[in-house]
Write an enzyme that holds these catalytic residues in place. Structure first.
Site, mmCIF file in Angstrom:
data_model
loop_
_atom_site.group_PDB
_atom_site.id
_atom_site.type_symbol
_atom_site.label_atom_id
_atom_site.label_comp_id
_atom_site.label_asym_id
_atom_site.label_seq_id
_atom_site.Cartn_x
_atom_site.Cartn_y
_atom_site.Cartn_z
ATOM 1 N N LYS A 184 -41.238 13.066 22.080
ATOM 2 C CA LYS A 184 -40.717 12.533 20.822
ATOM 3 C C LYS A 184 -39.325 11.971 21.064
ATOM 4 O O LYS A 184 -38.468 12.646 21.649
ATOM 5 C CB LYS A 184 -40.646 13.647 19.767
ATOM 6 C CG LYS A 184 -40.584 13.139 18.337
ATOM 7 C CD LYS A 184 -41.930 12.606 17.889
ATOM 8 C CE LYS A 184 -42.006 12.485 16.369
ATOM 9 N NZ LYS A 184 -43.335 11.986 15.944
ATOM 10 N N THR B 189 -46.387 15.681 19.242
ATOM 11 C CA THR B 189 -44.992 15.240 19.231
ATOM 12 C C THR B 189 -44.295 15.633 17.936
ATOM 13 O O THR B 189 -43.075 15.820 17.924
ATOM 14 C CB THR B 189 -44.895 13.716 19.438
ATOM 15 O OG1 THR B 189 -45.535 13.032 18.367
ATOM 16 C CG2 THR B 189 -45.530 13.307 20.760
ATOM 17 N N ASP B 190 -45.043 15.783 16.864
ATOM 18 C CA ASP B 190 -44.442 16.265 15.622
ATOM 19 C C ASP B 190 -43.958 17.709 15.791
ATOM 20 O O ASP B 190 -42.924 18.095 15.235
ATOM 21 C CB ASP B 190 -45.452 16.178 14.472
ATOM 22 C CG ASP B 190 -44.809 16.466 13.126
ATOM 23 O OD1 ASP B 190 -43.959 15.658 12.703
ATOM 24 O OD2 ASP B 190 -45.137 17.507 12.518
ATOM 25 N N ARG C 176 -4.407 -11.366 35.413
ATOM 26 C CA ARG C 176 -5.475 -11.729 34.488
ATOM 27 C C ARG C 176 -5.693 -10.622 33.468
ATOM 28 O O ARG C 176 -5.224 -9.493 33.630
ATOM 29 C CB ARG C 176 -6.779 -11.979 35.245
ATOM 30 C CG ARG C 176 -7.303 -10.752 35.982
ATOM 31 C CD ARG C 176 -8.648 -10.987 36.649
ATOM 32 N NE ARG C 176 -9.128 -9.772 37.317
ATOM 33 C CZ ARG C 176 -10.335 -9.637 37.856
ATOM 34 N NH1 ARG C 176 -11.201 -10.644 37.806
ATOM 35 N NH2 ARG C 176 -10.688 -8.504 38.440
ATOM 36 N N VAL D 99 -11.870 -4.619 40.415
ATOM 37 C CA VAL D 99 -12.570 -3.599 39.636
ATOM 38 C C VAL D 99 -13.075 -2.505 40.571
ATOM 39 O O VAL D 99 -13.053 -1.313 40.248
ATOM 40 C CB VAL D 99 -13.736 -4.222 38.842
ATOM 41 C CG1 VAL D 99 -14.460 -3.157 38.034
ATOM 42 C CG2 VAL D 99 -13.224 -5.325 37.917
ATOM 43 N N ASN E 212 -17.599 -6.574 34.199
ATOM 44 C CA ASN E 212 -16.362 -7.323 33.989
ATOM 45 C C ASN E 212 -16.544 -8.264 32.805
ATOM 46 O O ASN E 212 -17.214 -9.287 32.911
ATOM 47 C CB ASN E 212 -16.008 -8.104 35.255
ATOM 48 C CG ASN E 212 -14.538 -8.442 35.327
ATOM 49 O OD1 ASN E 212 -13.830 -8.373 34.328
ATOM 50 N ND2 ASN E 212 -14.076 -8.809 36.507
ATOM 51 N N HIS F 156 -15.342 -10.991 30.701
ATOM 52 C CA HIS F 156 -14.346 -12.015 30.989
ATOM 53 C C HIS F 156 -13.706 -12.605 29.732
ATOM 54 O O HIS F 156 -14.369 -12.834 28.717
ATOM 55 C CB HIS F 156 -14.985 -13.157 31.790
ATOM 56 C CG HIS F 156 -15.538 -12.718 33.107
ATOM 57 N ND1 HIS F 156 -14.749 -12.302 34.147
ATOM 58 C CD2 HIS F 156 -16.823 -12.620 33.557
ATOM 59 C CE1 HIS F 156 -15.506 -11.975 35.184
ATOM 60 N NE2 HIS F 156 -16.768 -12.165 34.848
#
Length: 299
Positions: free
Chosen positions: A18, A63-64, A182, A230, A257, A259
């Site tokens: 789930k 799943t419940d 930069r 980086v 990155n 820009h």
């Protein structure tokens, strides 16, 4: 009856569960309230595959029921951290059902922050503050030790100087100009594993990793810190995390990155000295790295 195609295939992996099970847990201490909101994806792998092979659903935990179990465990166990609660969920399914082979949980925590004014915290009011998203992944096999990963994602940081990129390889297709200074912006993703589970303060570890990433990115508040790439910033961040959080065994960091380019205003008769920039959505560079402690350096 097996067909020819059945005889020529084998299962690689199976699982079901789930997704996006949401819970808000309120802990009240008198008039002072504490909250944690989470979203969980739970996946189980069963020993048998008769549901796949024969349509026999007799082993399937609906799943419940998985959703209801998450809600019930939040009530019965409480939620101290998303890591511990994920461990509780895995343990429940592995110990309650002898045909569950593996349990996996991915969990995210909503970034609620208590309201505060003039240093005074509000007793029961909060504001969503999505500067960073906390998540974890826990996986455990039957009769095995759980593996826990914690993480932070969607943490976008930017600095307007103290970043450059020069001296890179050039060939006939290279048009990029060198940048000695930069704008540096990235949305950080980090995910790390632990060398032990017992006794780990998951809250303190997560906070330390998050603060270390920000500290290494920004540098000292008065002068900053230069980033030549980086990659260098990413690696030095990982080293600092491993130095500060001894329980962390391995850490992956991804820094795309994002820009920003200075807008050319010469045709408008204006001299734009890196004051007005344009965000470029794509394409973007993507830098990633994973490091771990060498064997002799482990606890």
């Amino acid at each position: 009856m097996a067909t020819a195609s059945d005889q020529n295939v084998e299962f690689v992996r199976t699982g079901y569960g789930k997704n996006t099970v949401k819970v808000l847990v309120i802990r009240r201490q008198g008039s002072h309230h504490y909250i944690i909101e989470l979203k969980a994806d739970v996946e189980l792998t069963l020993k048998t595959r008769k549901d796949y092979l024969h349509g026999d659903n007799s082993d399937i935990i609906p799943t419940d029921t998985i959703k209801n179990t998450v809600h019930a465990l939040a009530k019965l166990k409480g939620v101290k951290t998303i890591e511990q609660f994920s461990l509780d969920i895995c343990n429940h399914f592995l110990s309650s059902f002898n045909h569950v082979l593996r349990a996996k949980v991915h969990m995210e925590e909503a970034p609620w922050r208590r309201l505060e004014k003039n240093g005074v915290e509000h007793a029961h009011a909060f504001i969503l503050s999505p500067e960073a998203l906390r998540f974890c992944d826990v996986e455990q096999n039957l009769n095995g030790m759980p593996v826990v990963h914690s993480g932070v994602k969607n943490m976008t940081v930017l600095k307007t100087t103290q970043s450059g990129f020069v001296g890179f390889l050039r060939d006939r297709f290279t048009t990029l100009q060198e940048a000695k200074d930069r704008c540096f912006c990235t949305s950080v993703y980090a995910r790390w594993s632990y060398n032990k589970i017992q006794g780990v303060d998951f809250d303190a570890a997560w906070k330390c990793v998050k603060e270390t990433i920000i500290e290494k990115f920004a540098g000292p508040y008065d002068i900053g810190e230069f980033s030549p790439s980086v990659q260098k910033t990413l690696y030095e961040t990982q080293l600092l995390v491993l130095d500060r959080v001894l329980e962390v065994d391995e850490i992956e960091i991804v820094m795309p990155n994002q820009h920003y380019f200075t807008i050319d205003m010469t045709k408008m008769g204006l001299n734009n000295k890196d004051e007005v920039l344009l965000a470029l959505d794509n394409p973007s560079g993507n830098i990633t790295g994973t490091v771990r402690r060498k064997q002799q350096a482990k606890l």
